[in-house]
Design a protein around this motif. Structure first.
Motif, PDB file in Angstrom:
ATOM      1  N   GLY A 137      83.195 -52.617  39.010  1.00 53.86           N
ATOM      2  CA  GLY A 137      83.879 -53.471  38.039  1.00 53.86           C
ATOM      3  C   GLY A 137      84.686 -52.699  37.019  1.00 53.86           C
ATOM      4  O   GLY A 137      85.205 -53.277  36.069  1.00 53.86           O
ATOM      5  N   GLY A 138      84.803 -51.391  37.225  1.00 55.49           N
ATOM      6  CA  GLY A 138      85.467 -50.544  36.239  1.00 55.49           C
ATOM      7  C   GLY A 138      86.978 -50.587  36.296  1.00 55.49           C
ATOM      8  O   GLY A 138      87.568 -51.200  37.186  1.00 55.49           O
ATOM      9  N   CYS A 139      87.604 -49.942  35.331  1.00 63.46           N
ATOM     10  CA  CYS A 139      89.054 -49.924  35.226  1.00 63.46           C
ATOM     11  C   CYS A 139      89.547 -48.498  35.009  1.00 63.46           C
ATOM     12  O   CYS A 139      88.976 -47.746  34.216  1.00 63.46           O
ATOM     13  N   PHE A 140      90.607 -48.148  35.717  1.00 66.21           N
ATOM     14  CA  PHE A 140      91.271 -46.863  35.558  1.00 66.21           C
ATOM     15  C   PHE A 140      92.601 -47.115  34.868  1.00 66.21           C
ATOM     16  O   PHE A 140      93.372 -47.972  35.304  1.00 66.21           O
ATOM     17  N   THR A 141      92.855 -46.405  33.771  1.00 62.04           N
ATOM     18  CA  THR A 141      94.152 -46.516  33.104  1.00 62.04           C
ATOM     19  C   THR A 141      94.800 -45.142  33.021  1.00 62.04           C
ATOM     20  O   THR A 141      94.135 -44.133  32.794  1.00 62.04           O
ATOM     21  N   THR A 142      96.094 -45.132  33.229  1.00 65.09           N
ATOM     22  CA  THR A 142      96.896 -43.928  33.093  1.00 65.09           C
ATOM     23  C   THR A 142      98.304 -44.365  32.741  1.00 65.09           C
ATOM     24  O   THR A 142      98.603 -45.567  32.737  1.00 65.09           O
ATOM     25  N   TYR A 143      99.164 -43.421  32.462  1.00 64.35           N
ATOM     26  CA  TYR A 143     100.515 -43.811  32.062  1.00 64.35           C
ATOM     27  C   TYR A 143     101.562 -42.925  32.706  1.00 64.35           C
ATOM     28  O   TYR A 143     101.263 -41.858  33.246  1.00 64.35           O
ATOM     29  N   ALA A 144     102.792 -43.411  32.618  1.00 62.24           N
ATOM     30  CA  ALA A 144     103.945 -42.650  33.104  1.00 62.24           C
ATOM     31  C   ALA A 144     105.083 -42.874  32.115  1.00 62.24           C
ATOM     32  O   ALA A 144     105.253 -43.989  31.601  1.00 62.24           O
ATOM     33  N   TYR A 145     105.822 -41.830  31.855  1.00 64.58           N
ATOM     34  CA  TYR A 145     106.979 -41.959  30.979  1.00 64.58           C
ATOM     35  C   TYR A 145     108.084 -42.697  31.720  1.00 64.58           C
ATOM     36  O   TYR A 145     108.349 -42.427  32.895  1.00 64.58           O
ATOM     37  N   VAL A 146     108.735 -43.605  31.036  1.00 62.73           N
ATOM     38  CA  VAL A 146     109.758 -44.445  31.645  1.00 62.73           C
ATOM     39  C   VAL A 146     110.881 -43.602  32.248  1.00 62.73           C
ATOM     40  O   VAL A 146     111.340 -43.877  33.357  1.00 62.73           O
ATOM     41  N   HIS A 147     111.295 -42.560  31.546  1.00 63.67           N
ATOM     42  CA  HIS A 147     112.421 -41.760  32.037  1.00 63.67           C
ATOM     43  C   HIS A 147     112.083 -41.010  33.326  1.00 63.67           C
ATOM     44  O   HIS A 147     112.973 -40.586  34.041  1.00 63.67           O
ATOM     45  N   ALA A 148     110.797 -40.865  33.631  1.00 60.06           N
ATOM     46  CA  ALA A 148     110.393 -40.103  34.816  1.00 60.06           C
ATOM     47  C   ALA A 148     109.905 -40.976  35.967  1.00 60.06           C
ATOM     48  O   ALA A 148     109.452 -40.464  36.983  1.00 60.06           O
ATOM     49  N   LEU A 149     110.014 -42.300  35.838  1.00 60.93           N
ATOM     50  CA  LEU A 149     109.473 -43.187  36.873  1.00 60.93           C
ATOM     51  C   LEU A 149     110.106 -42.997  38.244  1.00 60.93           C
ATOM     52  O   LEU A 149     109.504 -43.322  39.258  1.00 60.93           O
TER      53      LEU A 149
END
Length: 192
Positions: A137-149
């Motif tokens: 039931g867990g959640c993984f969060t991470t991010y990406a910079y918009v300019h590098a998508l």
């Protein structure tokens, strides 16, 4: 190093090893809040790549019962350990995070790793470790910079998330961050 501003500390570590550090400045508060938003009070959270602790501070506000931070840079690991003595800081590669939570699974994994600079196999090994450490039931969060998508490694990350989790969502752009970023939320690990 503890008394230096976070931006100076991170910039110095980036200059020493840009691939290992991956960012020249700490995450902004709004981005950190979105990343930490999936951390349940009283649960177990694993934080990957805490750097100087910008996201760590927001996770602590969520009051997890257990907070493990996995940082590959020994200088930054010592800094986080000194600032937050109640956080279990492990100086290791994120792909080895299973050893950090060997006695159970994480309710949330929050990542500030520089996915766009990680080679394909390192991305895959780290994602397998995240999948295996996360509770059903867990959640993984991470991010990406918009300019590098559109960078190939960022596109690989999006595809890897889709291959590893049954439910992946993308936040609206966090414009208040420098640079602007989107946050991926992934749930329901596949293939274990």
């Amino acid at each position: 190093m503890r008394d230096l501003p976070e931006t100076v500390v991170l910039l110095r570590e980036f200059v020493r090893n840009p691939v290992r550090t991956g960012a020249v400045a700490p995450s902004g508060r709004r981005l950190a809040d979105v990343l930490a938003g999936a951390v349940p009070a009283g649960g177990t959270v694993v934080e990957l790549g805490p750097g100087t602790g910008a996201v760590t501070a927001r996770i602590r506000r969520r009051r997890p019962a257990r907070h493990v931070a996995v940082e590959i840079n020994p200088r930054l690991a010592r800094l986080v350990a000194a600032r937050w003595p109640d956080v279990e800081v492990v100086c290791a590669d994120a792909a080895d995070l299973g050893a950090a939570v060997a006695d159970g699974r994480a309710d949330a994994v929050v990542s500030s790793l520089p996915w766009a600079v990680l080679p394909d196999e390192r991305q895959r090994a780290t994602m397998r470790a995240v999948r295996d450490a996360l509770s059903d039931g867990g959640c993984f969060t991470t991010y990406a910079y918009v300019h590098a998508l559109r960078v190939p490694a960022a596109r690989r990350l999006a595809a890897l998330l889709a291959d590893t989790f049954a439910d992946v969502s993308v936040s609206p752009v966090v414009w208040a961050n420098v640079p602007p970023a989107v946050v991926y939320r992934a749930r329901r690990p596949l293939g274990r």
